[in-house]
Design a protein around this motif. Structure first.
Motif, PDB file in Angstrom:
ATOM      1  N   ILE A   1       0.850  -1.190   0.000  1.00  0.00           N
ATOM      2  CA  ILE A   1       0.000   0.000   0.000  1.00  0.00           C
ATOM      3  C   ILE A   1       0.887   1.242   0.000  1.00  0.00           C
ATOM      4  O   ILE A   1       0.688   2.167  -0.792  1.00  0.00           O
TER       5      ILE A   1
ATOM      6  N   ASN B   1       2.633   1.883  -3.461  1.00  0.00           N
ATOM      7  CA  ASN B   1       1.706   2.428  -4.460  1.00  0.00           C
ATOM      8  C   ASN B   1       1.283   3.844  -4.094  1.00  0.00           C
ATOM      9  O   ASN B   1       1.178   4.724  -4.949  1.00  0.00           O
ATOM     10  N   PHE B   2       1.048   4.063  -2.810  1.00  0.00           N
ATOM     11  CA  PHE B   2       0.607   5.376  -2.339  1.00  0.00           C
ATOM     12  C   PHE B   2       1.700   6.420  -2.556  1.00  0.00           C
ATOM     13  O   PHE B   2       1.420   7.568  -2.903  1.00  0.00           O
TER      14      PHE B   2
ATOM     15  N   VAL C   1      -4.209   0.131  -4.644  1.00  0.00           N
ATOM     16  CA  VAL C   1      -4.494   0.463  -3.242  1.00  0.00           C
ATOM     17  C   VAL C   1      -5.925   0.077  -2.884  1.00  0.00           C
ATOM     18  O   VAL C   1      -6.185  -0.428  -1.788  1.00  0.00           O
TER      19      VAL C   1
ATOM     20  N   ALA D   1     -10.172   4.481  -0.262  1.00  0.00           N
ATOM     21  CA  ALA D   1      -9.391   3.960  -1.389  1.00  0.00           C
ATOM     22  C   ALA D   1     -10.290   3.684  -2.591  1.00  0.00           C
ATOM     23  O   ALA D   1      -9.901   3.947  -3.735  1.00  0.00           O
TER      24      ALA D   1
END
Length: 155
Positions: free
Chosen positions: A44, A47-48, A73, A119
Motif C-alpha cells: 500500500i 503504491n501510495f 491500493v 481507497a
C-alpha cells in the motif's frame, strides 16, 4: 523496465487471490501474522508513494499510471485486517502495532473500513484523469492512514 511497471499488479493479484482465505486461524504463528500485514501495508505504501509524488508535483502526473496505483491500493486496502483479526494483542512482536488496537477493536476496525472506502473513492476519482478531481480524494485517503498511524502505530 516494463517488469517494474507490472510488479504492483502481480503483487496485488497474489495477495487478493489469497486474502479471502486468510484469517487469524490461518497463520502458523504470530510472526506469520505480523509479516502478512506488514507486507500488505508495504505494498500500500509503495503504491501510495507514487501517487503522492504525482499529487505533489514531484513526479509528472500520468493519469493511466495514477489509475493503476489507485486501483492497486483499492484492492490492497482489504488485506491487512486479517493480520489483526482475532490475533490478540500478543501479536505485536517485531511490529509497530500497539496493543490499543485490540483494546479498541471497534474503533480500529472502523478506521480500517474508512481506508477501504476512501481507497475505493480515490480509484473512482482517478477514472476522471483530472488531478483536480483526484487530489481531494487522495488527501482524504491519506487522512485515513494517518488516523491509524496516530492512534495505533508506534513510530
Amino acid at each position: 523496465m516494463k517488469i517494474f511497471k507490472l510488479l504492483p499488479f502481480v503483487a496485488v493479484l497474489g495477495l487478493t487471490c489469497t486474502a479471502p482465505l486468510a484469517s487469524a486461524d490461518t497463520f502458523v504463528d504470530a510472526d506469520d501474522t505480523v509479516e502478512y500485514r506488514q507486507q500488505a501495508f508495504s505494498l500500500i505504501r509503495d503504491n501510495f508513494g507514487i501517487m503522492a509524488g504525482m499529487v505533489r508535483g514531484e513526479i509528472t502526473f500520468d493519469a493511466t499510471q495514477f489509475q493503476q496505483h489507485a486501483d492497486a491500493v483499492k484492492h490492497l486496502a482489504h488485506i491487512p485486517l486479517a493480520g489483526f483479526s482475532g490475533a490478540g494483542e500478543n501479536v505485536t512482536k517485531d511490529s509497530a502495532a500497539l496493543p490499543k488496537i485490540w483494546q479498541n477493536w471497534d474503533d480500529f476496525n472502523s478506521k480500517m473500513d474508512d481506508l477501504v472506502n476512501a481507497a475505493a473513492e480515490l480509484a473512482e476519482a482517478a477514472e476522471s484523469g483530472n488531478i483536480r478531481t483526484i487530489a481531494p480524494k487522495f488527501i482524504v485517503t491519506a487522512g485515513t492512514c494517518k488516523q491509524c498511524h496516530d492512534n495505533y502505530k508506534a513510530d
